[in-house]
Structure formats: C-alpha cells, structure tokens
Scaffold this active site. Structure first.
Site, mmCIF file in Angstrom:
data_model
loop_
_atom_site.group_PDB
_atom_site.id
_atom_site.type_symbol
_atom_site.label_atom_id
_atom_site.label_comp_id
_atom_site.label_asym_id
_atom_site.label_seq_id
_atom_site.Cartn_x
_atom_site.Cartn_y
_atom_site.Cartn_z
ATOM 1 C CG ASP A 154 0.343 21.625 -62.564
ATOM 2 O OD1 ASP A 154 0.708 21.289 -61.427
ATOM 3 O OD2 ASP A 154 -0.844 21.582 -62.940
ATOM 4 C CE LYS B 241 -0.422 15.162 -60.311
ATOM 5 N NZ LYS B 241 -0.501 16.536 -59.793
ATOM 6 C CG MET C 49 -3.693 14.367 -69.631
ATOM 7 S SD MET C 49 -3.998 14.521 -67.855
ATOM 8 C CE MET C 49 -5.805 14.622 -67.826
#
Length: 270
Positions: A52, A74, A189
């Site tokens: 990641d 991502k 997030m």
C-alpha cells in the site's frame, strides 16, 4: 549484540512461507520498529511484495534487494488501482508459484480491506496467512500521547471509517447511534468529510465544545497533532494526511503523555 540477535531471529521457528501462497501482513503505523517479528520474517522470505501507499520506504528497505516490489496504494483524490485488479494480481502471482507478501499499513483487518482480499484468495483456492499489525487508530495513537481508553474517562471506544468505497461519507453508518455509542470516537480516513461528520455528530447530541484531536503521520518523524473542538473542525484547512481523528475526553492526557519528543522522532526505527 545486534548481529547476534538477528542470527537468533533468523533461526527462530517461524512458519514456512510456501511458494504459491499469500501472506496478508500489517506493517503497523509507520516506524519499522513497530513491525511484528512475523512481518519481519515475511519481508525476508517473500518473492514479491504488493504494498500500500502507507507502507514506509524504511520498511520496504528491510526486504532483500532482489525482491520485486509492486505499488498498489490507493490515496484519495489521486489515480489509484482498483481493488478488484489488486486482488486478481495477488491470485495471478500466487499461481505463478511466488511467495506473495501483501503488505498493508496498520492492520489488514482494520479498515484495510484485508477481509475482502482473504475471501477472494480462499475462493480461488490460494493458501494464505493473516499477520496482524498495530493499527494507527489503536496502538499508533500512543505516539501522540492519546490512550484510546482510560479508566477515568471512558470504558468504551468506537472505530469508524470516514468514507466508503466511493469516497463519500458512509451512508450505511448510523451517525446518531455512533454519537451515543461511546465517549471516545476514533475516525479513520475522515479528514475530507470532517465538516459533514462533525455536523452529524453535533446534530445527534455531541457537544460542539468537545475535544477533537487530529494526528497526522502518527508514528513517523513528521508526525503532527492538531487540537481543536468538534464545532471548529469544519473550518480546518490543509490537514496533512494520512490522519486519525479522535473525538472525546482522552485529549486531556496529551499534555502529560506526549512522550514522542524530537529525539525519538529522529530515530529511524520509531
């Protein structure tokens, strides 16, 4: 002494990382010192690492030079590989007989989509192992002097993601129920949608004056901490990410427990 310890670890009875298998491994919140020993073992045994964006270069550097590294990160607002394509690639690499290390920031099962990838591997008949990691929203917050629970303030904490697979505020989250569920809320997030989330929580009864703390790059040398209130959160601009948002009374302990001083931040191993 360091060489002796590495030799001992190298001869430890770790599980076999078999060709044609995938290990889903949590790399923790940043510093290589927060890797588990099993994660360290996997880095030394893998043929290919699919990692990641949040996996630090210091951690990737622990793998031998010949190991293939594939970026599969991502990040919001940036071109990113699709989850389905990442999963297909893991299966393809395993079927080529590779030892595939799927390396994720934090813990693979804490908003890391590790469960989805493991299910796909299981359905494809690919052997896999889950190696937990320290979550940035749990152990990682200790690097900002924030205990997620404390006997004097809260006996419960709730963890919530701040966006869904489309990047929007999760419509499936019952925000009024979240507001009532625990004195401390930890948001992953959530920076992009902080104004909307704060409005939902205040509308459900949380006080606008309640402490809100944002910890960016929790266990890295460039860690930053922003302390504000739930009511003022919507006015914030240019908050560094990745970041964890903590709402609730545990913010009061930071003044005493903020141990991660400049000397510690300069230490490459966290």
């Amino acid at each position: 002494m360091t060489e002796l310890r590495v030799d001992v670890l190298a001869n430890a009875d770790f599980p076999n990382f078999a060709p044609g298998s995938v290990w889903l491994v949590g790399s923790g919140p940043g510093g290589p010192g927060l890797l588990t020993l099993l994660a360290w073992h996997a880095l030394g045994q893998a043929d290919v690492i699919v990692h990641d964006a949040l996996v630090s270069t210091d951690i990737l550097a622990l793998a031998p030079h010949h190991v293939t590294r594939i970026h599969a990160g991502k990040r919001g607002g940036k071109p990113s590989p699709k989850q389905a394509d990442i999963t297909i690639r893991l299966i393809e690499l395993a079927r080529e007989g590779k030892r595939v290390l799927r390396l994720k920031g934090g813990d693979p099962f804490m908003f890391g989509r590790g469960g989805e990838e493991a299910m796909a591997l299981a359905h494809a008949g690919i052997p896999f192992r889950i190696v937990p990691g320290i979550s940035s929203g749990l152990g990682g917050l200790a690097y900002a002097g924030l205990p997620v629970t404390h006997r004097d303030t809260n006996h419960a904490v709730i963890f919530v993601t701040g966006h869904d697979e489309t990047g929007a505020v999760p419509s499936a989250v019952d925000w009024p129920a979240v507001a009532r569920a625990a004195p401390v809320i930890v948001l992953f997030m959530a920076v992009k949608h902080l104004r909307a989330i704060a409005s939902q929580l205040i509308g459900a009864g949380r006080a606008p004056t309640e402490a809100l703390t944002i910890v960016s790059n929790v266990a890295r040398a460039d860690q930053s901490v922003l302390e504000t209130t739930l009511g003022e959160a919507g006015a914030l601009k240019h908050v560094p990410t990745p970041a964890i948002v903590v709402i609730g009374p545990v913010a009061r302990y930071r003044a005493t427990l903020d141990w991660y001083v400049e000397e510690a931040r300069r230490h490459v191993f966290g």
